[in-house]
Scaffold this motif. Structure first.
Motif, PDB file in Angstrom:
ATOM      1  N   UNK A 170       0.808  -1.211   0.000  1.00 61.38           N
ATOM      2  CA  UNK A 170       0.000   0.000   0.000  1.00 61.38           C
ATOM      3  C   UNK A 170       0.842   1.263   0.000  1.00 61.38           C
ATOM      4  N   UNK A 171       0.203   2.377   0.275  1.00 70.37           N
ATOM      5  CA  UNK A 171       0.873   3.674   0.172  1.00 70.37           C
ATOM      6  C   UNK A 171       1.977   3.792   1.225  1.00 70.37           C
ATOM      7  N   UNK A 172       2.959   4.603   0.873  1.00 68.12           N
ATOM      8  CA  UNK A 172       4.065   4.856   1.789  1.00 68.12           C
ATOM      9  C   UNK A 172       3.600   5.709   2.968  1.00 68.12           C
ATOM     10  N   UNK A 173       4.015   5.317   4.164  1.00 68.95           N
ATOM     11  CA  UNK A 173       3.658   6.065   5.371  1.00 68.95           C
ATOM     12  C   UNK A 173       4.876   6.591   6.119  1.00 68.95           C
ATOM     13  N   UNK A 174       6.064   6.153   5.731  1.00 71.44           N
ATOM     14  CA  UNK A 174       7.290   6.591   6.407  1.00 71.44           C
ATOM     15  C   UNK A 174       8.112   7.481   5.487  1.00 71.44           C
ATOM     16  N   UNK A 175       8.717   8.506   6.059  1.00 74.95           N
ATOM     17  CA  UNK A 175       9.557   9.409   5.296  1.00 74.95           C
ATOM     18  C   UNK A 175       9.582  10.779   5.921  1.00 74.95           C
ATOM     19  N   UNK A 176      10.171  11.710   5.203  1.00 74.89           N
ATOM     20  CA  UNK A 176      10.271  13.089   5.678  1.00 74.89           C
ATOM     21  C   UNK A 176       9.679  14.030   4.638  1.00 74.89           C
ATOM     22  N   UNK A 177       8.715  14.826   5.063  1.00 72.48           N
ATOM     23  CA  UNK A 177       8.101  15.845   4.228  1.00 72.48           C
ATOM     24  C   UNK A 177       8.628  17.201   4.666  1.00 72.48           C
TER      25      UNK A 177
ATOM     26  N   UNK B 119       8.579  14.228  10.006  1.00 71.35           N
ATOM     27  CA  UNK B 119       9.166  12.914   9.699  1.00 71.35           C
ATOM     28  C   UNK B 119       8.459  11.819  10.481  1.00 71.35           C
ATOM     29  N   UNK B 120       8.312  10.657   9.832  1.00 74.56           N
ATOM     30  CA  UNK B 120       7.752   9.480  10.501  1.00 74.56           C
ATOM     31  C   UNK B 120       8.529   8.235  10.099  1.00 74.56           C
ATOM     32  N   UNK B 121       8.908   7.453  11.105  1.00 72.49           N
ATOM     33  CA  UNK B 121       9.509   6.139  10.866  1.00 72.49           C
ATOM     34  C   UNK B 121       8.757   5.080  11.682  1.00 72.49           C
ATOM     35  N   UNK B 122       7.515   5.381  12.022  1.00 75.43           N
ATOM     36  CA  UNK B 122       6.787   4.533  12.956  1.00 75.43           C
ATOM     37  C   UNK B 122       6.195   3.295  12.314  1.00 75.43           C
ATOM     38  N   UNK B 123       5.774   3.384  11.056  1.00 75.76           N
ATOM     39  CA  UNK B 123       5.002   2.280  10.478  1.00 75.76           C
ATOM     40  C   UNK B 123       5.857   1.056  10.135  1.00 75.76           C
ATOM     41  N   UNK B 124       6.956   1.254   9.383  1.00 75.70           N
ATOM     42  CA  UNK B 124       7.908   0.185   9.040  1.00 75.70           C
ATOM     43  C   UNK B 124       7.213  -1.057   8.465  1.00 75.70           C
TER      44      UNK B 124
ATOM     45  N   UNK C  62       8.166   9.816  15.410  1.00 74.26           N
ATOM     46  CA  UNK C  62       7.492  10.869  14.657  1.00 74.26           C
ATOM     47  C   UNK C  62       8.007  12.206  15.171  1.00 74.26           C
ATOM     48  N   UNK C  63       8.302  13.118  14.246  1.00 69.67           N
ATOM     49  CA  UNK C  63       8.932  14.365  14.663  1.00 69.67           C
ATOM     50  C   UNK C  63       8.427  15.541  13.846  1.00 69.67           C
TER      51      UNK C  63
END
Length: 496
Positions: free
Chosen positions: A314-321, A341-346, A409-410
């Protein structure tokens, strides 16, 4: 090919550069810098440590003195040579003496061969180095990795596209240098790695022609890897035993470039997946120019294996916007950056590999960002190679070389200004929430506020001198509370 051979080649190339250029006039400059910081917390404020190319410490009081020489010359027929040696002595850091930089760059037109240890900002996606929280794969947070790097560092227009399409990229191989630190840092029963090689590559495309339309779109990919080397476990008596001896022949270099499954001489996990530890990011940016204004939005999507490299789940949920505004020239604010930024889903918590084929499906989740069962962590000298809002192993007090909280998440804001030619300032404010890892979650959600307030002065009456003073203020229950100050004084000038 072992690490001693690689380092010998790097140093030979470095010292041969002046001989290549001896027919031309040369420019030689020097720099001297001293920096010290004090604080009252268990750790120094995060922004005293982060994004300083590893020349910093998580300890509350530390400092360094560094000096270097930079040789730079443009030659005939579009050739250009640059070489630098940059040495530092430090107090309360991971080593008392550091070869921070020792490199030679040989360029011809838009091509460059870079050999050695060099402070390299994030690539290929360009972010504001002063204001951004940093890259997710590799950037200015850790000590430089010595490498041989062939690159197109700046965008080059592709012929036949009417200036609408440009490209840049690189390919690099190198070697991590921190195995002595790892051996000293780990406690008995924990694992560490030595003689590990490094590889990275990227390709970035830019679509747009500013002469006809003030809008540019960028898209590209960055991939990096750890490979070869040995994994060891520390014994109670302080010695270590080899657990895994990874192959380091030419075939391993090829498998680092094109990720492929390992052979019978690799651990079982590499045989069913790919040889080595591979990670990377997809990078996107959209830039709009309006008179003297510049608006830029960017997305860096991080992936730690193939499941997040594509839309498999599915769609990407981790990364930095991120979003950046460069203002028209004024006395107070020049640039503003906001990043989330989010790295929670993995890919989710479930990891199931049906290698026997009994059920006919596989779920590759729980990606465990920045951690690896063979190489421990995507780090160098204790600092994470990626974004510093995920604190690296240097913060661990139990002697484990892992990221203890990679589900984060930041929110981050950076603001800078240039009131005059002599004065400049910047402010960094970050807020992060931590959940630990899927396998070892924290006892509760933990929060951390980190900030830096900094002013720089480069007086016209003292040519070449400059000073920066900063105040750091951290509050939270992950790294704790800390208040401190940092002072850096520098002098630069020409020898001839």
């Amino acid at each position: 090919m072992n690490r001693k051979t690689i380092l010998a080649g790097l140093m030979a190339a470095f010292f041969s550069v002046p001989a290549f250029a001896q027919q031309a006039d040369t420019t030689l400059t020097y720099h001297i810098e001293a920096s010290g910081n004090i604080s009252n917390g268990t750790y120094a404020p995060l922004w005293f440590t982060a994004n300083r190319y590893g020349l910093s410490s998580q300890k509350p009081n530390s400092g360094y003195v560094r000096t270097g020489l930079l040789y730079d010359k443009a030659l005939k027929h579009h050739w250009h040579i640059q070489a630098e040696i940059d040495l530092a002595g430090a107090a309360d850091q991971v080593s008392a003496f550091t070869v921070q930089q020792a490199y030679a760059d040989i360029s011809w037109r838009f091509l460059r061969l870079s050999i050695g240890s060099k402070e390299r900002p994030g690539f290929p996606l360009t972010k504001n180095e002063r204001l951004s929280s940093g890259m997710m794969v590799e950037g200015p947070n850790a000590r430089p990795v010595p490498q041989v790097r062939a690159e197109i560092p700046d965008y080059v227009t592709i012929p036949g596209t009417g200036k609408w399409l440009a490209a840049k990229g690189h390919v690099a191989y190198g070697a991590f240098t921190d195995w002595n630190w790892q051996e000293d840092f780990v406690s008995p029963g924990n694992k560490w790695a030595r003689h590990v090689f490094y590889h990275s590559k990227s390709l970035m495309l830019r679509i747009g022609n500013r002469e006809k339309l003030p809008l540019e779109f960028e898209i590209g990919i960055l991939m990096a890897a750890q490979f070869a080397g040995d994994q060891l476990e520390k014994n109670a008596d302080g010695t270590s035993k080899v657990i895994v001896d990874m192959p380091d022949g030419m075939k391993s270099f090829f498998k680092a470039f094109i990720p492929m499954s390992g052979g019978s001489d690799t651990p079982w996990g590499d045989q069913v997946n790919v040889e080595g530890n591979h990670l990377g990011s997809w990078n996107f940016a959209l830039t709009y120019y309006l008179h003297d204004w510049r608006f830029r939005a960017y997305l860096e999507h991080f992936f730690d294996d193939h499941s997040q490299m594509v839309w498999q789940y599915g769609r990407w949920k981790d990364g930095q916007l991120g979003f950046e505004i460069d203002f028209p020239k004024n006395r107070w604010v020049s640039s503003v950056v906001w990043e989330s930024m989010s790295t929670k889903q993995q890919t989710g918590p479930l990891l199931y590999d049906d290698f026997a084929g009994t059920l006919g499906y596989q779920i590759s989740a729980s990606d465990n960002y920045y951690n690896n069962y063979c190489y421990q962590a995507w780090q160098h000298w204790g600092q994470g190679m990626g974004n510093p809002l995920l604190p690296g192993p240097i913060y661990n007090q139990d002697g484990k070389i892992i990221f203890k909280s990679n589900r984060v998440r930041s929110q981050h804001i950076g603001i800078s200004g240039d009131p005059s030619d002599e004065w400049s300032w910047r402010m960094l404010i970050s807020f992060a929430r931590h959940w630990g890892t899927y396998t070892t979650p924290l006892d509760k959600q933990r929060k951390q506020f980190s900030s830096l307030y900094e002013v720089s002065y480069t007086p016209q009456w003292a040519k070449g001198w400059g000073a920066t003073v900063g105040v750091g203020l951290d509050r939270g229950n992950y790294l704790g509370n800390s208040t401190g100050g940092i002072l850096t004084i520098r002098k630069t000038g020409k020898i001839f």
